[in-house]
Design a protein around this motif. Structure first.
Motif, mmCIF file in Angstrom:
data_model
loop_
_atom_site.group_PDB
_atom_site.id
_atom_site.type_symbol
_atom_site.label_atom_id
_atom_site.label_comp_id
_atom_site.label_asym_id
_atom_site.label_seq_id
_atom_site.Cartn_x
_atom_site.Cartn_y
_atom_site.Cartn_z
ATOM 1 N N PHE A 5 0.841 -1.190 0.000
ATOM 2 C CA PHE A 5 0.000 0.000 0.000
ATOM 3 C C PHE A 5 0.881 1.247 0.000
ATOM 4 O O PHE A 5 0.632 2.203 -0.744
ATOM 5 N N THR A 6 1.940 1.241 0.812
ATOM 6 C CA THR A 6 2.860 2.375 0.877
ATOM 7 C C THR A 6 3.579 2.561 -0.455
ATOM 8 O O THR A 6 3.783 3.694 -0.904
ATOM 9 N N ASP A 7 3.966 1.443 -1.099
ATOM 10 C CA ASP A 7 4.627 1.539 -2.410
ATOM 11 C C ASP A 7 3.710 2.199 -3.439
ATOM 12 O O ASP A 7 4.153 3.010 -4.248
ATOM 13 N N ILE A 8 2.438 1.863 -3.405
ATOM 14 C CA ILE A 8 1.483 2.465 -4.343
ATOM 15 C C ILE A 8 1.321 3.955 -4.056
ATOM 16 O O ILE A 8 1.306 4.781 -4.965
ATOM 17 N N ILE A 9 1.236 4.295 -2.762
ATOM 18 C CA ILE A 9 1.079 5.707 -2.382
ATOM 19 C C ILE A 9 2.307 6.503 -2.801
ATOM 20 O O ILE A 9 2.198 7.610 -3.332
ATOM 21 N N ASN A 10 3.481 5.935 -2.570
ATOM 22 C CA ASN A 10 4.717 6.643 -2.925
ATOM 23 C C ASN A 10 4.854 6.798 -4.435
ATOM 24 O O ASN A 10 5.522 7.705 -4.908
ATOM 25 N N GLY A 11 4.229 5.938 -5.205
ATOM 26 C CA GLY A 11 4.279 6.043 -6.657
ATOM 27 C C GLY A 11 3.175 6.915 -7.218
ATOM 28 O O GLY A 11 3.026 7.038 -8.434
ATOM 29 N N ARG A 12 2.402 7.533 -6.361
ATOM 30 C CA ARG A 12 1.247 8.298 -6.818
ATOM 31 C C ARG A 12 1.568 9.560 -7.619
ATOM 32 O O ARG A 12 0.722 10.015 -8.369
ATOM 33 N N PRO A 13 2.748 10.198 -7.515
ATOM 34 C CA PRO A 13 2.981 11.375 -8.364
ATOM 35 C C PRO A 13 2.843 11.047 -9.847
ATOM 36 O O PRO A 13 2.498 11.911 -10.636
ATOM 37 N N GLY A 14 3.055 9.793 -10.225
ATOM 38 C CA GLY A 14 2.879 9.403 -11.618
ATOM 39 C C GLY A 14 1.418 9.385 -12.037
ATOM 40 O O GLY A 14 1.099 9.368 -13.221
ATOM 41 N N PHE A 15 0.490 9.427 -11.068
ATOM 42 C CA PHE A 15 -0.939 9.408 -11.382
ATOM 43 C C PHE A 15 -1.481 10.810 -11.668
ATOM 44 O O PHE A 15 -2.635 10.957 -12.047
ATOM 45 N N ASP A 16 -0.677 11.815 -11.445
ATOM 46 C CA ASP A 16 -1.108 13.218 -11.603
ATOM 47 C C ASP A 16 -2.297 13.539 -10.710
ATOM 48 O O ASP A 16 -3.178 14.316 -11.070
ATOM 49 N N ARG A 17 -2.343 12.898 -9.566
ATOM 50 C CA ARG A 17 -3.425 13.156 -8.614
ATOM 51 C C ARG A 17 -2.874 12.945 -7.217
ATOM 52 O O ARG A 17 -2.221 11.954 -6.950
ATOM 53 N N ASN A 18 -3.160 13.869 -6.334
ATOM 54 C CA ASN A 18 -2.771 13.723 -4.942
ATOM 55 C C ASN A 18 -3.974 13.271 -4.135
ATOM 56 O O ASN A 18 -5.035 13.896 -4.183
ATOM 57 N N PHE A 19 -3.803 12.179 -3.401
ATOM 58 C CA PHE A 19 -4.879 11.668 -2.552
ATOM 59 C C PHE A 19 -4.823 12.362 -1.198
ATOM 60 O O PHE A 19 -3.747 12.581 -0.641
ATOM 61 N N THR A 20 -5.986 12.650 -0.650
ATOM 62 C CA THR A 20 -6.035 13.221 0.696
ATOM 63 C C THR A 20 -5.844 12.101 1.704
ATOM 64 O O THR A 20 -5.993 10.918 1.391
ATOM 65 N N ASN A 21 -5.534 12.480 2.925
ATOM 66 C CA ASN A 21 -5.362 11.497 3.999
ATOM 67 C C ASN A 21 -6.650 10.697 4.192
ATOM 68 O O ASN A 21 -6.610 9.472 4.387
ATOM 69 N N GLY A 22 -7.793 11.360 4.139
ATOM 70 C CA GLY A 22 -9.077 10.681 4.301
ATOM 71 C C GLY A 22 -9.310 9.631 3.216
ATOM 72 O O GLY A 22 -9.833 8.547 3.484
ATOM 73 N N GLU A 23 -8.914 9.951 1.986
ATOM 74 C CA GLU A 23 -9.067 8.985 0.889
ATOM 75 C C GLU A 23 -8.157 7.777 1.093
ATOM 76 O O GLU A 23 -8.570 6.628 0.858
ATOM 77 N N LEU A 24 -6.947 8.038 1.550
ATOM 78 C CA LEU A 24 -6.011 6.934 1.783
ATOM 79 C C LEU A 24 -6.500 6.016 2.905
ATOM 80 O O LEU A 24 -6.440 4.788 2.793
ATOM 81 N N VAL A 25 -6.987 6.607 3.986
ATOM 82 C CA VAL A 25 -7.509 5.808 5.104
ATOM 83 C C VAL A 25 -8.726 5.011 4.641
ATOM 84 O O VAL A 25 -8.845 3.818 4.937
#
Length: 119
Positions: A5-25
């Motif tokens: 899960f952390t690896d996916i989150i850390n790779g998120r800049p490639g998605f051109d979208r920033n997830f909020t903390n609430g979305e991640l939880v």
């Protein structure tokens, strides 16, 4: 589960979208299996998912997993103990003939009987 899960989150800049903390939880809670339903409901009801820190969620999940593992181990051991066949105990039938007594036995016979009973 936390590492992928952390690896996916850390790779998120490639998605051109920033997830909020609430979305991640919320995503983390949704990805849990049915074994975690009680914890998911507890967090949903007691905590505001939008402000609940992801690191605190990780800690809660690890604590729950450790406690659940201990409980499952105790349950497994008790089930194994229940599967063991009952140990048989032998009881000897006692009879008392009013006409006979130990005084009719010789000393050697009485000693042999005492040894037999001791064994």
């Amino acid at each position: 589960m936390i590492t992928p899960f952390t690896d996916i989150i850390n790779g998120r800049p490639g998605f051109d979208r920033n997830f909020t903390n609430g979305e991640l939880v919320s995503k983390m809670l949704r990805s849990l299996s049915e074994d975690w339903n009680s914890l998911k409901m507890l967090i949903d009801n007691l905590k505001d998912v939008n402000t609940y820190p992801l690191e605190e969620l990780y800690g809660t999940l690890m604590t729950y997993e450790l406690n659940n593992a201990e409980t499952n181990e105790k349950t497994r051991k008790s089930k194994e103990e229940m599967k063991e066949p009952p140990k048989r105990q032998i009881a000897l039938k006692s009879t008392n003939d009013e006409g006979s007594s130990n005084t009719n036995m010789s000393g050697e016979e009485l000693d042999d009987l005492v040894l037999l009973v001791k064994k």
